[in-house]
Design a protein around this motif. Sequence first.
Motif, PDB file in Angstrom:
ATOM      1  N   SER A 121       0.845  -1.185   0.000  1.00 13.80           N
ATOM      2  CA  SER A 121       0.000   0.000   0.000  1.00 13.80           C
ATOM      3  C   SER A 121       0.890   1.247   0.000  1.00 13.80           C
ATOM      4  CB  SER A 121      -0.901  -0.024   1.240  1.00 13.80           C
ATOM      5  OG  SER A 121      -1.660   1.156   1.357  1.00 13.80           O
ATOM      6  N   ARG A 123      -1.717   1.470  -3.451  1.00 15.71           N
ATOM      7  CA  ARG A 123      -1.697   1.045  -4.840  1.00 15.71           C
ATOM      8  C   ARG A 123      -3.000   1.486  -5.497  1.00 15.71           C
ATOM      9  NH1 ARG A 123      -2.405  -4.217  -2.327  1.00 15.71           N
ATOM     10  NH2 ARG A 123      -4.335  -5.232  -2.968  1.00 15.71           N
ATOM     11  N   ASP A 203       5.958   3.910  -2.169  1.00 16.53           N
ATOM     12  CA  ASP A 203       5.392   3.451  -0.908  1.00 16.53           C
ATOM     13  C   ASP A 203       6.363   3.719   0.238  1.00 16.53           C
ATOM     14  OD1 ASP A 203       7.362   1.491  -0.977  1.00 16.53           O
ATOM     15  OD2 ASP A 203       6.001  -0.091  -1.652  1.00 16.53           O
ATOM     16  N   ILE A 209       4.816   3.012  -6.552  1.00 14.16           N
ATOM     17  CA  ILE A 209       3.429   2.599  -6.354  1.00 14.16           C
ATOM     18  C   ILE A 209       2.992   1.759  -7.547  1.00 14.16           C
ATOM     19  CG2 ILE A 209       1.040   3.446  -6.255  1.00 14.16           C
ATOM     20  CD1 ILE A 209       2.053   5.829  -4.661  1.00 14.16           C
TER      21      ILE A 209
END
Length: 377
Positions: A121, A123, A203, A209
């Motif tokens: 995360s 995403r 991230d 990402i």
Amino acid sequence: MREGSDITHSIDNCTEEWLASSNVTGKIVLCYAPREAPSMLPRVELPRTINRTVSAGAKGLIFAQYNMNSLDSLTACKAGMPCVLVDYEIAQKIASYWENTENPIVKVSPTMTVVGDGVLSPRVASFSSRGPSPLYPGILKPDITAPGVSILAAVRGSYVLFSGTSMACPHVSAVTALLKSIHPDWSPAMIKSAIVTTASVSDGFGAPIEAETVPRKVADPFDFGGGHIDPDRASDPGLVYNVDAREYNKFFNCAIGLLHGCESYQLNLNLPSIAIPDLKDHVTVQRTITNVGAVGTTYHAVLEAPAGVVMSVEPSMITFAKGSSTSMTFRVSFTTRRRVQGGFTFGSLTWSDGNTHSVRIPVAVRTVIQDFVADTS
């Protein structure tokens, strides 16, 4: 831990015909159809498959899909029937076990919650709208991405996990309200610029990402615009790209055909992004930045040129000295290095003070050699 149960599997995505002919009553069904992956939308197909397997009397469902978040769809599981989502690699292992074991058995354990760095995360969700804009390809869209998957939302006196723009929009609205409370004199364009130019493209581990597609890929500006919203950084952007409201009126008149030369106008609208949809040889665009940080700060341009394009900026260094204007105009030139009818490639332009502020805008460029023609070979 549920008791063991027989397992059977389908290679055609558990159609009604297959379920009716396979006697799945009391069994756990593996729906595994890798050949259909490029054309199957799990958010659409999963609820249908759940309903079909429930109607057929199955005891549980293992659904194979490409990597994406479909947890919201599992609410369609009825009467406590376990539903498990796996990727195609895990599904292949399960199918191989089924084919090579005389009496295959499956056990379903309780769900496990993972919090923190162990989660991939942020995403970009598979359902998130993608660019480019078909109506205005000279304006990069989307602008930003924000949390919008499996958000705990208040619904009629209770709470439900929801996904979609209706979940992402409140996050951006709240950040906008906070920025307005901190900077009451900022225009809407300044607030938008602060959000876009300080967004994250990586991230927590510094990895790019990713975006949920078939297959999952590294996200680009057509997936997330400037990146994933970062409220703390947006509160102190250093520089902003402001737009006078009258410029939007000109853009509107261009859109309805009341002005001429609109293609050039779109390219030079002072947005925190640059999109050039038809670079044949050389194009120069201009932008104006406004200092909202400390006086006397010097910014240096850091360029990430799109593949196949030579990119330069003039001037490449800007100082906001005491007593001078708080706004400076610069020009960005793009020259194609390849004569092809190609797709978009991506880059960025960042103004950095070498310390606190890194003001980044996304860049998208497509080279062409013929009008009204897609790829040629």
